[in-house]
Every structure is written in structure tokens, then in C-alpha cells.
Design an enzyme around this catalytic site. Sequence first.
Site, PDB file in Angstrom:
ATOM      1  N   PRO A  23     110.596  34.844  35.536  1.00  0.00           N
ATOM      2  CA  PRO A  23     110.543  35.156  36.964  1.00  0.00           C
ATOM      3  C   PRO A  23     109.264  35.910  37.306  1.00  0.00           C
ATOM      4  O   PRO A  23     108.949  36.923  36.680  1.00  0.00           O
ATOM      5  CB  PRO A  23     111.779  36.027  37.185  1.00  0.00           C
ATOM      6  CG  PRO A  23     112.078  36.612  35.841  1.00  0.00           C
ATOM      7  CD  PRO A  23     111.666  35.590  34.840  1.00  0.00           C
ATOM      8  N   CYS A  25     106.952  37.201  40.779  1.00  0.00           N
ATOM      9  CA  CYS A  25     106.851  37.311  42.228  1.00  0.00           C
ATOM     10  C   CYS A  25     105.621  36.572  42.740  1.00  0.00           C
ATOM     11  O   CYS A  25     104.524  36.738  42.210  1.00  0.00           O
ATOM     12  CB  CYS A  25     106.790  38.773  42.648  1.00  0.00           C
ATOM     13  SG  CYS A  25     108.339  39.652  42.371  1.00  0.00           S
ATOM     14  N   TYR A 186     111.780  49.163  37.760  1.00  0.00           N
ATOM     15  CA  TYR A 186     112.528  49.031  39.006  1.00  0.00           C
ATOM     16  C   TYR A 186     113.831  49.834  38.912  1.00  0.00           C
ATOM     17  O   TYR A 186     114.052  50.552  37.945  1.00  0.00           O
ATOM     18  CB  TYR A 186     112.719  47.554  39.347  1.00  0.00           C
ATOM     19  CG  TYR A 186     111.383  46.866  39.555  1.00  0.00           C
ATOM     20  CD1 TYR A 186     110.492  47.334  40.518  1.00  0.00           C
ATOM     21  CD2 TYR A 186     110.986  45.789  38.772  1.00  0.00           C
ATOM     22  CE1 TYR A 186     109.250  46.745  40.706  1.00  0.00           C
ATOM     23  CE2 TYR A 186     109.747  45.184  38.948  1.00  0.00           C
ATOM     24  CZ  TYR A 186     108.880  45.664  39.910  1.00  0.00           C
ATOM     25  OH  TYR A 186     107.650  45.097  40.090  1.00  0.00           O
TER      26      TYR A 186
END
Length: 362
Positions: A23, A25, A186
Amino acid sequence: MSALFEPITLRSLTIPNRIWLSPMCMYSAASEGPETGVATDFHLAHLGSRAAGGAGLVMVEATGVRPDARISPWDLGLWNDRQQDALARVAALIRQHGSVPAIQLAHAGRKASTGKANAGGGPLGVEDGGWPVVGASAIPFDDGYPTPLELTETQIAELVEDFASSARRALAAGFQVVEVHGAHGYLVHQFLSPITNHRTDGYGGDFAGRSRLAREIATAVRAVWPADLPVLFRVSATDWVPEQPSWTVEESVLLAKELQAVGVDLIDVSTGGLVPRATIAVGPGYQVPFAARIRREAGLPVSSVGLITEPAQAEAILADGEADAVMLGRELLRDPYWPLHAAKTLGVKADWPEQYGFVVAR
């Protein structure tokens, strides 16, 4: 038989090979009005091309479970019907090309409300389209970054339900794999590490307290996800900050065992991201030893990521039992057809999309 091209079955889902899109962004979602957080045609082309290129699993980038969970205003979200419908097109296209559609659900915590990373990043004020940020404790990411508001226990409970709600939407959109983002500094990682978690309630202190949010989110997601489909969890196996109490590979092993007990099927192993200036020994496959240790000591499947660029290198990682799959990021940006080229290099038969195959086969 190549280890890289051997199918892998998690629960009842068989993934056709061990080359998975990590993944990443893209900062390409709509950022204003009712289309905020909605996937665009770029996402359809970007993710569909990696499926057409032969990746066994294609994972959608970190997707915010609520508006203030996004890293930037240009990140994907999954908290409303418009977002769900747009992502359903993406999932359908991935499956059409024979790959497994996956999605990573995330909350950025104190690293939210920033500019596009590919344009320099940095914090965005409310006046520039940003929003107030939250965290495990009131500790800013770096100089010039806002001090996050420490989440209350009531807010934490709401956040856990946000992850579950987004998982329900992901399932309705057609995704077959869901991953909880617990890495890269995060929010979940902020709770895990003693560097960023100075809480004195039941979500802080020792390993049990700091890992509580990770367990609660994984449990909530597993509860709404079908029993025959897998749940993944991405972890940063180390903060790369040995000079002070921090999150370590030893604690990552313990966490992996606890996540397996609540129904997580694979640990997606990365490292770092919590602090801005960690000293990281970067080199080819530099994160693989962490994945190998978690696999060996926790006893559940893992994927590995980080400067895996060559077919023979990826093949050796799997053949040597260091990981069960490899997550490719930059290399699949450079070459969407890396899996098909790797198959040729390794002497494995792989079919190009029929629209291309007659030309490629010449």
C-alpha cells in the site's frame, strides 16, 4: 516450482502468487466537498495496471476510517457511500485481472493533516485545509508540527468502531483482504511505542497497556470480517531508536502472537516511521530479518517489504523461509509488469493479459 509463484491460502482464500503490491499513498483522492476521500480514475488505472501486471494481491493505500484519520486531504477515505462505491470499481477491476483486492485501513494520529509527501509534506494548518490532530499522548511529531490532543477513552472506543465500520464497507465494496495499519508512526504505532505513549491509563504503561488498542482494533475488524477471509496487520518491527525505550522486535513478536489469538492471519512486517530522524541501516532486503524473526518466533505467516528489487532475491527470501510473501512498492511503481518479467526470469509460465500477450510472445 518457484516459491515466488506458488499460491498461498489464508483461511479459504487462495492468492495466486506471493508478489503483492504494497500500500502506497498516491495523494490523488478528491480533497473537497462531497467527493472528499473518493477514489478517482487515477486509482482505477494505477491499481488495475498492477493487477494486470500479475501481482497476486493488490492492496489499496492507507485509507482513512474517518475524515481526521487521513494523512493528507488528498488521501482515500472509507466512511461514506460515495467512497465505498468508488472503491467497489477498483476492487472489481483487480478481481477481473485475477488478483486479490485488499485494502489497508488507517488512522494517521499525530502525523495527520499534512501536505502531499511528493510535494514536500509538512503540517497543514486549518486555514490551509488541515484539521486538529490527535495522538496517544500530547507529543508532536517534530519541531513545527502541532501538539496532538490526547485521545480520551471514550474517543478510543469510537475509533475502534470506526475501524469496524470501514471494514464493513470494505467488504461491501468487494475486498477480500483487509489490513489494519499499525506501523510507520501512525496512530496505532503511536500507542505501541513508549516514545509516543506516555499515558497513565489502561492504554499506556507496560506492553499490555500499549498494545491494547492494536488488539481491540484487530478484534473489532475480525468480528465484522467473514470467517473465511483473512485479516492482516502491518507492524513496524522496530523504531530504530536503540538509545532509549522504544518499540522493539521482541515486542513485535509478542504482539504477533496476541494478534494471531484474536484472528489475525498474517503480519505485514515493515519498520520505522515513528520519529523523523532515526538511524536506519538501509540496504537490499534490510527489513527481511525482522520478518524472518517474527515468522520463526511467533509462528504465523508474514510478508516482508523494503528494497526487494530482483526476482532471484525475492525467490530466495521465500525459499529460505524468511517470509511467506513479498510486498513490492517502488519496484512495482517502476514496472507494473514486474511479476510477469520475474516469471520469465525464473522460468515460470505466466500469462500476459490477452490484449498484450500476442505482442509480448513474439
